[in-house]
Design an enzyme around this catalytic site. Structure first.
Site: not given
Ligand code: NAD
Length: 350
Positions: A79, A179, A181-183
């Site tokens: 990382k 949460g 967001g994207n996922v």
């Molecule tokens: P993202 O930033 O698009 O979404 C995260 C969301 O969580 C945001 O909408 C944010 O407003 C919300 N959030 C923050 N604090 C919060 C809380 N206390 N309660 C509820 N919602 C809250 O990120 P992502 O890409 O969707 O990733 C989400 C998680 O999955 C992260 O932990 C990331 O490390 C993990 N992850 C993502 C990927 C990927 O391909 N994007 C792969 C493996 C792991």
């Protein structure tokens, strides 16, 4: 039940990054190269000091070794963590300086997006280094935004785990998604299509409300989501979603989500076991993203990603069955399986 101690093992290499003129201040931690080059994203975030950034990099790099090993990828774990400058900075200059540091490692480390970095940043790195993924894909080839693959893997893991632990299809079950967001949003889309009911929370009104409009999701506050009436809790926000108190408040019988490092400390896995709440270890369920990144770096096709992501759910089913047979937490069993894969590669290399 006695928990395992935290796993932190010494890394293969740590490279301090500092270039005051470019605004670069951070570290690359390569935790393991037993299975291949150390791969893991580049996090760009505000840290109070270098020690905090370094601690995060150590923890995240180790997590990548476990995730990559268990996903069957020919990659070790690593990382990069960069401190976001407090004032104005030249983003192009900063990421090119980082890219030169990646290139200087000659392929020992492969980078990609993580929290705070974008495709445009990866393109800057690619202008000075070959050892980067997360770039716009060529048609039919692997690459691009890994989030949809992550969501697919989490969804299929959840379906397998619901079958095993709850004896149920997803249709008719209630899933609390923390949460959106994207996922999280893509996971909700898949869950709604499968007939699940949704409860969501996100501090961003725009993100959570669109799900309520499109999928009829109920919206609750961020402090309530872990304790709502639901069959499944899906942490998809930041790390540390479940601590001792959080487990006490859970009404769900299954935890399965996308967030990294969902358990605030290792003993939380035992608390879940004691309460008979099934847990799909985060790095097993959320490997879809790194599978896509890996295929892109290795020059593979999208069909290769499809096959490897398709292997996640059967792995989850095996893992839960083994953990149940042995009366142990799936988190501990997954760690052991990953350690076996890494040790096996070390034996072959020796
Ligand atoms: P993202 O930033 O698009 O979404 C995260 C969301 O969580 C945001 O909408 C944010 O407003 C919300 N959030 C923050 N604090 C919060 C809380 N206390 N309660 C509820 N919602 C809250 O990120 P992502 O890409 O969707 O990733 C989400 C998680 O999955 C992260 O932990 C990331 O490390 C993990 N992850 C993502 C990927 C990927 O391909 N994007 C792969 C493996 C792991």
């Amino acid at each position: 039940m006695v928990s395992r101690p935290t796993r932190l093992t010494p890394p293969v290499e740590c490279v301090r990054l500092y270039d005051a003129e470019a605004g670069l201040d951070g570290v690359i931690v390569i935790h393991s190269t037993a299975l291949g080059p150390g791969a893991g994203g580049c996090r760009f975030w505000s840290y109070p000091d270098f020690d905090a950034a370094f601690a995060d990099a150590m923890r995240l790099a180790e997590g990548m070794s476990y995730k990559n090993a268990l996903a069957g990828l020919p990659l070790g774990g690593a990382k990069a963590v960069l401190r976001r400058p407090a004032g104005e900075f030249d983003r192009t200059k900063l990421f090119r300086a980082f890219g030169r540091a990646v290139e200087a490692l000659g392929g020992l480390y492969v980078t990609a997006e993580d929290v705070g970095t974008t495709v445009a940043d990866m393109q800057e790195i690619a202008s000075v280094s070959r050892h980067v993924a997360g770039l716009p894909p060529a048609k039919g080839r692997a690459g691009g935004d890994p989030s949809p693959w992550t969501a697919k893997g989490v969804f299929e893991s959840m379906r397998a785990a619901a079958g095993f632990a709850l004896g149920s299809e997803l249709a008719g079950l209630t899933v609390a998604v923390q949460g959106t967001g994207n996922v999280g949003a893509e996971l909700c889309r898949r869950l709604a299509a499968a007939g699940a009911r949704l409860v969501v929370a996100d501090p961003s009104p725009a993100r959570r409300d669109r799900l309520s409009a499109v999928h009829g999701a109920a919206v609750v506050g961020v402090d309530e989501i872990a304790g709502v009436e639901a069959d499944i809790f899906a942490p998809c926000a930041l790390g540390g979603a479940l601590d001792r108190d959080g487990v006490g408040r859970l009404k769900a019988r299954l935890v399965c989500g996308a967030a990294n490092n969902q358990l605030a400390s290792p003993e939380v896995a035992d608390l879940l076991l004691d309460r008979d709440i099934a847990y799909v270890p985060d790095y097993v369920a959320n490997a879809g993203g790194i599978i896509s990144v890996s295929a892109e770096y290795l020059g593979e096709d999208e069909s290769d990603v499809e096959v490897r992501v398709g292997a996640i759910a059967p792995r989850v089913a095996d893992l839960l069955a083994r953990a149940a047979r042995e009366g142990r937490s799936p988190a501990v069993v997954a760690d052991e399986m990953a350690e076996e894969a890494i040790a096996g590669a070390q034996r072959v290399a020796a």
